[in-house]
Structures are given as structure tokens and as C-alpha cells.
Design a protein around this motif. Structure first.
Motif, PDB file in Angstrom:
ATOM      1  N   ALA A 209       8.059  -6.177   5.047  1.00  0.00           N
ATOM      2  CA  ALA A 209       8.060  -5.500   3.807  1.00  0.00           C
ATOM      3  C   ALA A 209       6.573  -5.100   3.412  1.00  0.00           C
ATOM      4  O   ALA A 209       6.234  -4.080   2.862  1.00  0.00           O
ATOM      5  CB  ALA A 209       8.764  -6.397   2.556  1.00  0.00           C
ATOM      6  N   GLY A 210       5.895  -6.143   3.704  1.00  0.00           N
ATOM      7  CA  GLY A 210       4.296  -6.059   3.388  1.00  0.00           C
ATOM      8  C   GLY A 210       3.687  -4.712   4.127  1.00  0.00           C
ATOM      9  O   GLY A 210       2.788  -3.956   3.648  1.00  0.00           O
ATOM     10  N   LEU A 211       3.910  -4.688   5.482  1.00  0.00           N
ATOM     11  CA  LEU A 211       3.316  -3.888   6.304  1.00  0.00           C
ATOM     12  C   LEU A 211       3.947  -2.248   5.761  1.00  0.00           C
ATOM     13  O   LEU A 211       3.330  -1.217   5.893  1.00  0.00           O
ATOM     14  CB  LEU A 211       3.811  -3.761   7.745  1.00  0.00           C
ATOM     15  CG  LEU A 211       3.345  -4.939   8.679  1.00  0.00           C
ATOM     16  CD1 LEU A 211       3.692  -5.032   9.809  1.00  0.00           C
ATOM     17  CD2 LEU A 211       1.692  -4.634   8.569  1.00  0.00           C
ATOM     18  N   GLY A 212       5.087  -2.559   5.174  1.00  0.00           N
ATOM     19  CA  GLY A 212       6.028  -1.349   4.889  1.00  0.00           C
ATOM     20  C   GLY A 212       5.068  -0.611   3.480  1.00  0.00           C
ATOM     21  O   GLY A 212       4.949   0.808   3.208  1.00  0.00           O
ATOM     22  N   GLU A 213       4.605  -1.534   2.766  1.00  0.00           N
ATOM     23  CA  GLU A 213       3.893  -1.235   1.563  1.00  0.00           C
ATOM     24  C   GLU A 213       2.614  -0.594   2.128  1.00  0.00           C
ATOM     25  O   GLU A 213       2.062   0.465   1.324  1.00  0.00           O
ATOM     26  CB  GLU A 213       3.479  -2.478   0.630  1.00  0.00           C
ATOM     27  CG  GLU A 213       4.647  -2.932  -0.113  1.00  0.00           C
ATOM     28  CD  GLU A 213       5.166  -2.172  -1.043  1.00  0.00           C
ATOM     29  OE1 GLU A 213       4.493  -1.485  -1.883  1.00  0.00           O
ATOM     30  OE2 GLU A 213       6.486  -1.833  -1.349  1.00  0.00           O
ATOM     31  N   ILE A 214       1.851  -0.957   2.916  1.00  0.00           N
ATOM     32  CA  ILE A 214       0.777  -0.320   3.646  1.00  0.00           C
ATOM     33  C   ILE A 214       1.190   1.131   3.844  1.00  0.00           C
ATOM     34  O   ILE A 214       0.249   1.971   3.343  1.00  0.00           O
ATOM     35  CB  ILE A 214       0.001  -0.981   4.667  1.00  0.00           C
ATOM     36  CG1 ILE A 214      -0.346  -2.373   4.287  1.00  0.00           C
ATOM     37  CG2 ILE A 214      -0.972  -0.319   5.250  1.00  0.00           C
ATOM     38  CD1 ILE A 214      -0.776  -3.183   5.443  1.00  0.00           C
ATOM     39  N   ILE A 215       2.063   1.490   4.466  1.00  0.00           N
ATOM     40  CA  ILE A 215       2.548   3.015   4.807  1.00  0.00           C
ATOM     41  C   ILE A 215       2.655   3.800   3.463  1.00  0.00           C
ATOM     42  O   ILE A 215       2.221   4.914   3.563  1.00  0.00           O
ATOM     43  CB  ILE A 215       3.863   2.795   5.717  1.00  0.00           C
ATOM     44  CG1 ILE A 215       3.575   1.772   6.947  1.00  0.00           C
ATOM     45  CG2 ILE A 215       4.052   4.268   6.098  1.00  0.00           C
ATOM     46  CD1 ILE A 215       4.436   1.598   7.766  1.00  0.00           C
ATOM     47  N   LYS A 216       3.291   3.329   2.548  1.00  0.00           N
ATOM     48  CA  LYS A 216       3.497   4.002   1.464  1.00  0.00           C
ATOM     49  C   LYS A 216       2.211   4.665   0.906  1.00  0.00           C
ATOM     50  O   LYS A 216       1.158   4.173   0.803  1.00  0.00           O
ATOM     51  CB  LYS A 216       3.974   3.231   0.314  1.00  0.00           C
ATOM     52  CG  LYS A 216       5.415   2.750   0.286  1.00  0.00           C
ATOM     53  CD  LYS A 216       5.916   2.038  -0.546  1.00  0.00           C
ATOM     54  CE  LYS A 216       7.194   1.335  -0.532  1.00  0.00           C
ATOM     55  NZ  LYS A 216       7.456   0.481  -1.564  1.00  0.00           N
ATOM     56  N   PRO A 217       2.357   6.128   0.221  1.00  0.00           N
ATOM     57  CA  PRO A 217       0.915   6.565  -0.229  1.00  0.00           C
ATOM     58  C   PRO A 217       0.489   6.042  -1.354  1.00  0.00           C
ATOM     59  O   PRO A 217       1.183   5.084  -1.987  1.00  0.00           O
ATOM     60  CB  PRO A 217       1.471   8.048  -0.637  1.00  0.00           C
ATOM     61  CG  PRO A 217       2.714   8.206   0.308  1.00  0.00           C
ATOM     62  CD  PRO A 217       3.583   6.732   0.326  1.00  0.00           C
ATOM     63  N   ASN A 218      -0.440   6.056  -1.677  1.00  0.00           N
ATOM     64  CA  ASN A 218      -1.237   5.167  -2.817  1.00  0.00           C
ATOM     65  C   ASN A 218      -0.908   5.590  -4.043  1.00  0.00           C
ATOM     66  O   ASN A 218      -0.470   4.469  -4.814  1.00  0.00           O
ATOM     67  CB  ASN A 218      -2.908   5.765  -2.835  1.00  0.00           C
ATOM     68  CG  ASN A 218      -3.777   5.260  -1.701  1.00  0.00           C
ATOM     69  OD1 ASN A 218      -3.186   3.998  -1.141  1.00  0.00           O
ATOM     70  ND2 ASN A 218      -4.699   5.869  -1.450  1.00  0.00           N
ATOM     71  N   SER A 219      -0.303   6.754  -4.272  1.00  0.00           N
ATOM     72  CA  SER A 219       0.464   6.933  -5.464  1.00  0.00           C
ATOM     73  C   SER A 219       1.635   6.209  -5.730  1.00  0.00           C
ATOM     74  O   SER A 219       1.925   5.667  -6.946  1.00  0.00           O
ATOM     75  CB  SER A 219       0.751   8.530  -5.624  1.00  0.00           C
ATOM     76  OG  SER A 219       1.615   8.911  -4.592  1.00  0.00           O
ATOM     77  N   VAL A 220       2.392   6.059  -4.563  1.00  0.00           N
ATOM     78  CA  VAL A 220       3.667   5.338  -4.676  1.00  0.00           C
ATOM     79  C   VAL A 220       3.485   3.854  -4.878  1.00  0.00           C
ATOM     80  O   VAL A 220       4.043   2.970  -5.625  1.00  0.00           O
ATOM     81  CB  VAL A 220       4.492   5.529  -3.475  1.00  0.00           C
ATOM     82  CG1 VAL A 220       5.686   4.359  -3.446  1.00  0.00           C
ATOM     83  CG2 VAL A 220       4.940   6.803  -3.153  1.00  0.00           C
ATOM     84  N   ARG A 221       2.288   3.518  -4.097  1.00  0.00           N
ATOM     85  CA  ARG A 221       2.190   1.751  -4.337  1.00  0.00           C
ATOM     86  C   ARG A 221       1.573   1.669  -5.955  1.00  0.00           C
ATOM     87  O   ARG A 221       1.692   0.744  -6.542  1.00  0.00           O
ATOM     88  CB  ARG A 221       0.881   1.555  -3.375  1.00  0.00           C
ATOM     89  CG  ARG A 221       1.371   1.269  -2.023  1.00  0.00           C
ATOM     90  CD  ARG A 221       0.401   0.993  -1.179  1.00  0.00           C
ATOM     91  NE  ARG A 221      -0.481   2.053  -0.679  1.00  0.00           N
ATOM     92  CZ  ARG A 221      -1.388   2.003   0.496  1.00  0.00           C
ATOM     93  NH1 ARG A 221      -2.004   0.950   0.377  1.00  0.00           N
ATOM     94  NH2 ARG A 221      -2.030   3.039   0.674  1.00  0.00           N
ATOM     95  N   GLN A 222       0.817   2.410  -6.468  1.00  0.00           N
ATOM     96  CA  GLN A 222       0.398   2.452  -7.723  1.00  0.00           C
ATOM     97  C   GLN A 222       1.516   2.324  -8.748  1.00  0.00           C
ATOM     98  O   GLN A 222       1.410   1.598  -9.833  1.00  0.00           O
ATOM     99  CB  GLN A 222      -0.748   3.622  -8.269  1.00  0.00           C
ATOM    100  CG  GLN A 222      -2.069   3.403  -7.487  1.00  0.00           C
ATOM    101  CD  GLN A 222      -3.026   4.565  -7.607  1.00  0.00           C
ATOM    102  OE1 GLN A 222      -2.531   5.632  -8.193  1.00  0.00           O
ATOM    103  NE2 GLN A 222      -4.222   4.436  -7.115  1.00  0.00           N
ATOM    104  N   THR A 223       2.391   3.309  -8.723  1.00  0.00           N
ATOM    105  CA  THR A 223       3.733   3.305  -9.393  1.00  0.00           C
ATOM    106  C   THR A 223       4.568   2.212  -9.247  1.00  0.00           C
ATOM    107  O   THR A 223       4.814   1.567 -10.263  1.00  0.00           O
ATOM    108  CB  THR A 223       4.514   4.587  -9.025  1.00  0.00           C
ATOM    109  OG1 THR A 223       3.752   5.733  -9.155  1.00  0.00           O
ATOM    110  CG2 THR A 223       5.932   4.537  -9.936  1.00  0.00           C
ATOM    111  N   THR A 224       4.586   1.633  -8.205  1.00  0.00           N
ATOM    112  CA  THR A 224       5.451   0.172  -7.738  1.00  0.00           C
ATOM    113  C   THR A 224       4.626  -0.748  -8.646  1.00  0.00           C
ATOM    114  O   THR A 224       5.265  -1.354  -9.190  1.00  0.00           O
ATOM    115  CB  THR A 224       5.663   0.314  -6.402  1.00  0.00           C
ATOM    116  OG1 THR A 224       6.077   1.173  -5.815  1.00  0.00           O
ATOM    117  CG2 THR A 224       6.234  -1.322  -6.352  1.00  0.00           C
TER     118      THR A 224
END
Length: 228
Positions: A209-224
């Protein structure tokens, strides 16, 4: 292809087609990683992976290997087919993984079967569509993803069911078109964050799951992050 397990597509060949394959196909076995086709080589047949995988790659202007795509069991090498049907030399390099078996169907026979057998037409069309999808995905990653995102994606896509990736850092660098030093730095970062554990030629995914978070675009990570 007597005494070997055949892909499902070939089982639906006519009796005559199966007999032709059994009499003329050549099987190649690779116990270790080895070069199967060199760039500029004349291709004599259609390459069908039975077990293991083939890696099609090229070189960057800096001299590093860069993987174009993989050919997995039951799949054909589309570039080899293009060479057969258009009388071209192979435009890249192909390397086997350890334990790979490949059936090479002579070019003249493949063309004959393509005209006569619907299953050969189906496997050819599917191979082409798979290649287009994989190349488009790779281009999208190259142009829209950072190297750490591409590495995380590659690890998740290449891991076994137990979360193990059997590859050296040099091999990972070759897949992603960069240097071993860059991969070593990124892997150290992943390891410090508890995402992976590394050993000699072996990477274990600890936190998918942590590796999956890296793959997400910055905007998605910030929203999450804002929602949590």
C-alpha cells in the motif's frame, strides 16, 4: 510441439495445423538469462513464450539499457512478427529470464497458419493489442511519472504472489533506463521507509500500500492527506 504443454490458442488448431507445428516448431530453453535476439538480426520465425518471459529492450543515448516491454507465457513477440511479414531486421534486443522456454515457429509456416487458422489470427491480433497497451503505458509513465514512481510501479507489477521480486539493482536500472547508483539510492529510501527489504538479487515488498501511495500523483496524495 509434441510432449510440451501448448498455449490454449494452439489447442484449437485444426488437426492438420497441430501436425504441422509438431513437425516443424523449434523449442529453445534458457536455464540462465541470455540474449535471444540481437538488434539488426534477421528473424527466422515467430517467437511464442511457453514458460518464463522475454524482455525486449534498447539502449538510451547514455548507454543504459531501457526495457520496452515483457513477453509472457502464451504471448508472441510482435516485433518478430512485423519483421517476418515485412522483411525487416529486428529493431531491438531480446533477453530471456532464467527458466524460459520459447517455441519458434518457422516464418513460412506461421504465414501459412495465419491464412488458414482463426486461432492464429486471434493470438496475433491479441499480441498486437497487448503490445500497444504496454508501450502506451510505458510512454505515459516516462512522461508523467518520476523515477521513484516508476520504480514503485515496476516492483508492484513484477512481484510474485508472495511479494518477492527477483532482480538485481543493475537489472532494475536496465528496466528503467537509468544507472545502478540511482536505483541503489531509491531502494535505500524505500527500505528506510519500511516499504521493502532487500537482499542479494532479491527484493521483498513489505508495504504494498505504501508503494502504491508513491505511484499516486502529488495532487491525489495531498487530497488523501487532507481527508485523513
Amino acid at each position: 510441439m509434441r510432449n510440451m504443454r501448448q498455449p490454449e490458442d494452439l489447442l484449437s488448431l485444426s488437426a492438420h495445423g497441430r501436425e504441422l507445428l509438431a513437425d516443424h516448431v523449434q523449442q529453445l530453453s534458457f536455464r540462465q538469462a541470455d540474449v535471444v535476439i540481437d538488434k539488426g538480426q534477421a528473424v527466422s520465425g515467430a517467437y511464442l513464450v511457453l514458460e518464463g518471459q522475454l524482455r525486449v529492450y534498447t539502449y538510451t543515448p547514455q548507454g543504459a539499457e531501457a526495457t520496452l516491454y515483457f513477453i509472457r507465457p502464451g504471448e508472441l513477440c510482435v516485433l518478430a512478427l512485423n519483421c517476418l511479414f515485412n522483411d525487416l531486421l529486428y529493431p531491438a534486443w531480446v533477453e530471456s529470464s532464467p527458466g524460459t522456454r520459447v517455441a519458434v515457429i518457422p516464418g513460412h509456416l506461421y504465414k501459412q497458419l495465419f491464412e488458414q487458422e482463426s486461432s492464429i489470427q486471434d493470438i496475433t491480433v491479441r499480441a498486437l493489442s497487448t503490445l500497444v497497451f504496454r508501450l502506451m503505458n510505458e510512454l505515459e509513465q516516462i512522461h508523467s511519472c518520476n523515477l521513484d514512481q516508476r520504480l514503485a510501479s515496476f516492483l508492484l507489477n513484477s512481484a510474485s504472489g508472495e511479494g518477492v521480486v527477483t532482480a538485481t539493482q543493475q537489472a532494475l536500472a536496465g528496466h528503467l533506463g537509468t544507472s545502478r547508483e540511482v536505483i541503489a539510492r531509491l531502494m535505500q529510501g524505500f527500505s528506510r521507509r519500511g516499504l521493502v527489504s532487500t537482499g542479494r538479487g532479491r527484493i521483498v515488498i513489505v508495504d504494498a500500500a505504501g508503494l502504491g501511495e508513491i505511484i499516486k500523483p502529488n495532487s491525489v496524495r495531498q487530497t488523501t492527506a487532507c481527508r485523513s
